[in-house]
Structures are given as structure tokens and as C-alpha cells.
Design a protein around this motif. Structure first.
Motif, mmCIF file in Angstrom:
data_model
loop_
_atom_site.group_PDB
_atom_site.id
_atom_site.type_symbol
_atom_site.label_atom_id
_atom_site.label_comp_id
_atom_site.label_asym_id
_atom_site.label_seq_id
_atom_site.Cartn_x
_atom_site.Cartn_y
_atom_site.Cartn_z
ATOM 1 N N ARG A 65 -6.997 2.404 2.405
ATOM 2 C CA ARG A 65 -7.049 1.330 1.781
ATOM 3 C C ARG A 65 -6.734 0.562 2.802
ATOM 4 O O ARG A 65 -6.204 -0.257 3.258
ATOM 5 N N TRP B 248 -9.654 0.137 5.779
ATOM 6 C CA TRP B 248 -10.258 -1.069 5.126
ATOM 7 C C TRP B 248 -9.518 -2.293 5.663
ATOM 8 O O TRP B 248 -10.512 -2.986 6.300
ATOM 9 N N TRP B 249 -8.312 -2.619 6.294
ATOM 10 C CA TRP B 249 -7.309 -3.321 6.601
ATOM 11 C C TRP B 249 -8.214 -3.281 8.377
ATOM 12 O O TRP B 249 -7.531 -4.221 9.024
ATOM 13 N N THR C 48 1.306 4.015 -3.624
ATOM 14 C CA THR C 48 -0.404 4.795 -2.776
ATOM 15 C C THR C 48 0.957 6.343 -3.403
ATOM 16 O O THR C 48 1.786 6.905 -3.099
ATOM 17 N N VAL D 104 0.718 -1.242 -0.487
ATOM 18 C CA VAL D 104 0.305 0.128 0.107
ATOM 19 C C VAL D 104 0.837 1.647 -0.180
ATOM 20 O O VAL D 104 0.767 2.329 -0.826
#
Length: 218
Positions: free
Chosen positions: A51, A54-55, A42, A38
């Protein structure tokens, strides 16, 4: 595809020394590698933060639905590593590199505490980890960063910070179950003292050093 497809060669070798916890270690290293991707891919900070968020949602999902079918998520859940201490801290550490165009000294410290300290706590499965273990994790994360960034000023700052932390972890008594972490720290320590960041990939010299540390402790 499995979570292991995300593993760097060093993580694979370190996990092989984790005995019955090898699958759990591989899942945690795969999680770290996914967060690294990521940060690496990015270009827009807001998107990168989404992102990473989301984790966070995956970790907090008690019903185990979010992310089902994603290889790393499945590996974390199958091994019980999804409940490891330090996962959220790892995300916070990586977020520093995603959100900050220029990482200053406080940011570098936050990255090291989050990614490195969080990772070592997770691998050790130690919620109340000793300070020296968190320091060892920071040294490892700073060493790894120094070897993988093109910004030489940032790399040197990472090595300088790592050297300042060595005294907090040197001389620690590592439990046998934490052998992979001891190996990882010792590799980093040797290079930090020599003024080197981590090598990219898995050169033969690094593999031999890992084997020597595993066998004789240094």
C-alpha cells in the motif's frame, strides 16, 4: 469527499496559519494522515508495504494518471504539493511502523527522520532544509507517536529521543512563512519537556495553547 476529510483537527488549525499556502499545507497533512491510516490498519506487513509502494508510484508518475480521482492524490496535484521535497522520506518513515513488529532505537530514529523531517521539509518546501528544521520535525513526529501508541515502552522511548533532539532546534530563527511549523514544534516541545505525548483529538487546552503560541510565540 475531499482531501480535507482526512485531516486531524490539529492539522486543520495549523494549516489556517499558512496564509496563501493553506491549501498546500492541508494537502500535505492529508497525505500524512493517509499514510498513518495505512500504518494503523495494516496487520500484515507485506500488504502494508504494498500500500505504501502505491503512494511511491503516485509521486513518481510524471503523467499524473495513477491515483486520479483519489481525493488526497488530487489535492496534492492541484496544489503542486506532489512535487514537494520529503514525500518519499515520509513514506519510508511510516514504513518502519508497518514493517517492524518491535521498533528498536535505530528504527525509531528512521521513523522520526523520515516522517517528521520529511513532513517539515515538505511543508516548508525546502529541499535543502537546515538541520534544525529536520530536528524540529523529528521532535514533532516523536511527540505525536508517543500520544497515539498503546505501547508505553515505545511511547517513553519516543519521548526520550525527542528530548535528546530539542537542543538542535531550540533557538532557531523561524521565517514568517514557516509559522505553522514553529507552532507545531513549540506545542511538541512543551509536552516533551513535561514528559507528555500529544493528546488525542483536539482538547480545548490544546486549542488554547496553539492560539497563544500563534499570538505570542510561546
Amino acid at each position: 469527499m475531499s482531501g480535507e476529510d482526512m485531516l486531524p483537527p490539529l492539522a486543520m488549525l495549523l494549516s489556517a496559519h499558512a496564509g496563501p499556502q493553506a491549501d498546500r499545507h492541508r494537502a500535505l497533512w492529508a497525505f500524512d494522515a493517509r499514510l498513518a491510516k495505512v500504518a494503523r490498519t495494516t496487520s500484515e506487513a507485506t500488504i502494508g508495504q504494498m500500500r505504501l509502494a502505491w503512494w511511491n508510484d503516485v509521486i513518481e508518475d510524471v503523467e499524473r494518471r495513477k491515483g486520479r480521482g483519489e481525493p488526497v492524490v488530487d489535492a496534492l496535484r492541484a496544489t503542486g504539493a506532489i512535487g514537494a521535497p520529503g514525500l518519499v522520506a515520509m513514506i519510508d518513515g511510516w514504513e518502519v511502523l508497518v514493517a517492524e513488529p518491535q521498533v528498536d532505537a535505530p528504527g525509531l530514529n528512521d521513523y522520526a527522520v523520515g516522517r517528521g523531517g520529511g513532513l517539515f521539509r515538505a511543508l516548508a518546501d525546502a529541499d535543502d532544509a537546515p538541520d534544525w528544521l529536520v530536528a524540529a520535525g523529528q521532535v514533532w513526529a516523536l511527540w505525536d507517536l508517543a500520544g497515539h501508541v498503546d505501547d508505553r515502552v515505545l511511547a517513553e522511548a519516543a519521548l526520550t529521543r525527542a528530548r535528546a533532539l530539542l537542543g538542535q532546534a531550540d533557538g532557531a530563527c523561524w521565517p514568517g512563512a514557516w509559522k505553522p511549523l514553529r507552532i507545531a514544534f513549540t506545542l511538541a516541545r512543551q509536552d516533551v519537556i513535561a514528559g507528555r505525548g500529544s493528546p488525542r483529538g483536539m482538547p480545548r487546552t490544546l486549542a488554547w495553547r496553539l492560539l497563544r503560541i500563534a499570538l505570542v510565540g510561546r
